[in-house]
Design an enzyme around this catalytic site. Structure first.
Site, short mmCIF file in Angstrom:
data_model
loop_
_atom_site.label_atom_id
_atom_site.label_comp_id
_atom_site.label_asym_id
_atom_site.label_seq_id
_atom_site.Cartn_x
_atom_site.Cartn_y
_atom_site.Cartn_z
N GLY A 202 0.81 -1.21 0.00
CA GLY A 202 0.00 0.00 0.00
C GLY A 202 0.85 1.26 0.00
O GLY A 202 0.45 2.29 -0.58
N THR A 377 -6.42 2.63 9.13
CA THR A 377 -5.52 1.62 9.68
C THR A 377 -5.86 1.27 11.13
O THR A 377 -5.79 0.12 11.53
CB THR A 377 -4.07 2.15 9.61
N ASP A 462 -5.16 -3.29 -1.36
CA ASP A 462 -4.11 -4.27 -1.13
C ASP A 462 -4.62 -5.71 -1.08
O ASP A 462 -5.21 -6.14 -0.07
CB ASP A 462 -3.40 -3.97 0.20
N PRO A 463 -4.35 -6.50 -2.12
CA PRO A 463 -4.67 -7.93 -2.02
C PRO A 463 -4.01 -8.60 -0.81
O PRO A 463 -4.56 -9.54 -0.25
CB PRO A 463 -4.15 -8.50 -3.34
N HIS A 464 -2.83 -8.09 -0.37
CA HIS A 464 -2.19 -8.78 0.77
C HIS A 464 -2.80 -8.37 2.11
O HIS A 464 -2.31 -8.78 3.16
CB HIS A 464 -0.66 -8.66 0.75
N TYR A 493 17.71 -1.80 -23.14
CA TYR A 493 18.20 -3.16 -22.89
C TYR A 493 17.09 -4.09 -22.39
O TYR A 493 17.20 -5.30 -22.47
CB TYR A 493 19.37 -3.14 -21.91
N SER A 513 12.28 -4.81 -10.98
CA SER A 513 12.04 -6.26 -10.86
C SER A 513 10.97 -6.52 -9.81
O SER A 513 10.96 -5.90 -8.74
CB SER A 513 13.33 -6.97 -10.44
C1 LIG Z 1 -4.97 2.49 5.03
C2 LIG Z 1 -3.58 2.00 4.76
N1 LIG Z 1 -2.89 2.53 3.75
C3 LIG Z 1 -1.63 2.14 3.46
C4 LIG Z 1 -1.01 1.15 4.19
C5 LIG Z 1 0.38 0.72 3.86
O1 LIG Z 1 0.38 -0.57 3.33
P1 LIG Z 1 1.71 -1.46 3.25
O2 LIG Z 1 2.09 -1.81 4.64
O3 LIG Z 1 1.28 -2.62 2.42
O4 LIG Z 1 2.76 -0.66 2.57
C6 LIG Z 1 -1.70 0.56 5.25
C7 LIG Z 1 -1.07 -0.49 6.07
O5 LIG Z 1 -1.53 -0.87 7.10
C8 LIG Z 1 -3.02 1.00 5.54
O6 LIG Z 1 -3.74 0.48 6.55
#
Ligand SMILES: Cc1ncc(COP(=O)(O)O)c(C=O)c1O
Length: 699
Positions: A202, A377, A462-464, A493, A513
């Site tokens: 994120g 968050t 964020d998929p993760h 290249y 990468s």
């Molecule tokens: C609302 C929000 N944005 C951005 C991020 C940052 O994500 P990452 O830790 O994958 O870089 C977070 C992570 O907790 C988040 O809660």
């Protein structure tokens, strides 16, 4: 009956565990031909795009006790064996490079023993990790991962594709673009316009959003200079809606062109010339990226007699800490990050936002971007994005002011899956509520905010996180693919495939990468758990059920002699709570008490995570960002506003209820009720420890 595929040149392959390695073009049981591809190069064999009967969340994950180990093991083995066949069928005429006799030599056997021993050591060490898979874990944004994503990652990792360029990832670059398109569709972006890709997370997604936002906001000034250099004129639509030649516009108007209008003007200038590359070259030389802030500012002052006022980025008080870093890294200055106050539900106050815009207009300070958070968050609060969208239109009309609108939906973006039926249609508020029944979710403002995501310029998702796929897997979606040209880079290249239909991602993104395996993991996961109400929507709804139930448990308990202050019912699935005790008479001491309780329920207290009964996280609502929003909770704990400002913040326990299986008792233990019990013990222990420490007294 289908005809058999022609024989492979030389085949060592055997049938796999399930007797078939994937060919659907013929009826030969042992054929290892890959499945058919569509014109986009992707397999046309879909797992379940719309599963019937409805998807059972229990089938999606390995399970807290690895209940689905048999399925997982069989599919991992299948993936590995299939990879072996692939190696053996690539130029079989080469013969073997590692010979059997060699494999029995002492040096070889020693190497293998060393490998085995180190693997055992690693496996032992890994037990010091955190049991994210357990419903007893309600700490950070982690939970069990979908089997599809883990198997997809493992299978692809063996091929090690690099999604920097299609040449190094002919399959997974396409998958990454398909994942991006899936996410953009779910969010409501126009399919034929969007530009979306994966990032490492994120933070990088937000960086790219602000990077492009900055370039688009300063684009009209670059167009003004480029048109002059090329001896052309180009008109642009001002914030108030009229079209004016860029040479006739003042600095303030040029800095307030709506984002889409700036990109339209760029198109117009490019289409006037026979050689579009030449225009883009001149434009790039006149751009902020080409000139840098100092030279750009010097030109502004010399032409307009006015210095370039610092552009600001508006974020809610709840914004992720990374925005500070990003504004600094982008040269805008972290001091130009303006925290807009939030309301009692931790949603950005649109009244405060409007007042901030009016003040900035009076100071003639441009707004580069306004960020709305969809799932904060700390609290999972959802800003009133629909109102922010309307406010931008009002600012254009009444203040002649525009800005880039970004949604940081890193956490909450997957909740938009609930807005889509499996037929792709938008679901009503009542439909969505029925998915979460018997819980009364969502409130109308949350539904309206989620519906407005498609009206932004960019979205981080964020998929993760709530996509339940492994790291690294963030994503950035842009509404308009044209933004790409403002950052494109050349590297002969590696980027050579102009003629192909799949772009080299490295040309158009921040990163170089990057793992194709991460793209395959998200791709697999989205195929098995679709991005609609029956798929990911179901997982989000179950996690919200869990959070609501935990909220009720915390709220209803008699915690005496402790005082519990449970924060408002969350918009999504993070529950925050603070505890006090009559014997703790300063907020500093109370914050220290919360830290101690957190240490007992997390590995930061020094205990290995595997030895913990439950895991929780904590945060501090800092006065510098949260302002008055935390005061009702400070007062409910028995402290004053002065205490809050002196202490600098309020420390709370934060429970992220992500596990979709936690909401109802499944095994022998009701984990959410058990969590409350463990918390009670940790509070009593924390208080005893506090009594042994000299507590700062109330000032
Ligand atoms: C609302 C929000 N944005 C951005 C991020 C940052 O994500 P990452 O830790 O994958 O870089 C977070 C992570 O907790 C988040 O809660």
């Amino acid at each position: 009956m289908q005809p058999a595929c022609p024989p492979l040149e030389w085949s060592l392959h055997k049938t796999t565990a399930s007797g078939h390695a994937g060919c659907t073009s013929c009826a030969t049981p042992a054929c290892v031909r890959p499945p058919p591809r569509n014109s986009f190069g992707l397999s046309t064999v879909r797992m379940h795009t719309s599963p019937t009967p409805p998807l059972d969340p229990a089938s999606i994950f390995l399970g807290p006790k690895a209940e689905n180990a048999d399925v997982f093991e069989a599919l991992l083995l299948e993936a590995f064996r299939d990879h072996v066949f692939w190696r053996r069928n690539f130029h079989p005429e080469d013969g073997f490079s590692v010979h059997d006799a060699e494999r029995r030599a002492p040096g070889f056997e020693r190497s293998v023993s060393v490998l085995r021993e180190h693997l055992m050591e690693l496996l032992g060490e890994l037990k010091g990790g955190v049991p994210f898979f357990s419903p007893r874990y309600v700490g950070h944004m982690n939970a069990d991962l979908t089997m599809a994503s883990l198997i997809g990652y493992f299978a692809t990792m063996l091929y090690n594709p690099n999604n920097v360029a299609a040449e190094a990832s002919p399959v997974t670059t396409r998958m990454e673009l398909e994942v991006g398109a899936d996410l953009a569709r779910m969010l409501g972006y126009p399919a034929d316009r969007q530009w979306s890709h994966l990032t490492s997370g994120g933070t990088v997604a937000n960086f790219e959003a602000l990077w492009l936002a900055r370039n688009v906001r300063y684009l009209p000034l670059a167009l003004h200079w480029a048109a002059k250099a090329l001896g052309r004129s180009v008109s642009v639509q001002r914030a108030r809606g009229d079209n004016v030649d860029t040479q006739q516009l003042g600095l303030w108007d040029l800095l307030n062109v709506p984002p889409a209008a700036a990109l339209d003007a760029m198109d117009r200038l490019v289409s006037q010339q026979e050689d579009p590359r030449r225009v883009l070259e001149v434009l790039s030389q006149c751009s902020l990226t080409g000139l840098g802030f100092q030279e750009f500012g010097r030109r502004v002052t010399s032409e307009f007699g006015d210095s370039l006022a610092a552009g600001v980025v508006l974020v809610p008080a709840t914004a992720h800490y990374s925005f500070n870093k990003l504004c600094g890294a982008l040269g805008m200055g972290s001091g130009q990050l303006v925290h807009v106050p939030v309301d009692s539900k931790f949603r950005m106050s649109t009244d405060a936002l409007w007042k901030t815009l009016v003040r900035l207009e009076e100071q003639k300070q441009p707004v580069i971007a306004c960020v709305s958070v969809i799932g904060s968050t700390e609290e999972s609060a959802v800003d009133h994005l629909d109102q922010v969208v309307a406010l931008r239109l009002r600012a254009q009309r009444e203040l002649g002011m525009s800005f880039w609108l970004h949604a940081d939906a890193a956490w909450g973006g997957y909740a938009t899956a609930l807005l889509r039926g499996s037929d792709g249609r938008r679901r009503t508020l009542d439909d969505v509520r029925s998915s979460c029944a018997p819980e009364d979710w969502p409130e109308a403002p949350v539904y309206q905010a989620l519906c407005a995501i498609g009206d932004t310029d960019s979205v981080t998702i964020d998929p993760h996180k709530l996509g339940y796929v492994p790291y690294p897997s963030g994503a950035i979606c842009f509404r308009d693919v044209r933004v790409r040209s403002l950052i494109s880079a050349e590297a002969p290249y590696v980027f050579t495939n102009d003629a192909r239909d799949v772009p080299d991602l490295g040309r158009f993104i921040l990163e170089g990468s990057k793992p194709g395996a991460a793209a395959a993991a998200a791709w697999m996961s989205h195929r098995v758990v679709p991005l609609d109400a029956d798929g990911h929507g179901r997982l989000v709804a179950e996690s919200i059920r869990g959070a609501r139930r935990l909220h009720r448990i915390l709220d209803a308990q008699d915690w005496s002699p402790f005082r519990a202050v449970v924060m408002p019912r969350p918009d999504l699935n993070i529950v925050c709570v603070a505890f006090g005790h009559p014997g703790i008479t300063s907020l500093e001491a109370n914050n220290a008490f919360m830290e101690r309780v957190h240490n007992a329920l997390s590995s930061s207290g020094g205990k290995p995570a595997r030895a913990l009964d439950h895991v929780v996280s904590r945060t501090t609502l800092r006065a510098v960002e949260y302002g008055d929003a935390a005061l009702p909770h400070v007062r409910a704990l028995g402290f004053s506003d002065q205490d809050y400002h002196r202490a600098g913040g309020l420390t709370v326990l934060r429970c992220t209820v992500m596990n979709p299986m936690a909401w109802q008792p499944r095994g022998r233990v009701d984990v959410l009720s058990a969590f409350a019990q463990t918390l009670r013990t940790a509070l009593a222990d924390g208080l005893r420890a506090a009594a042994g420490t000299a507590l700062p007294q109330k000032a």
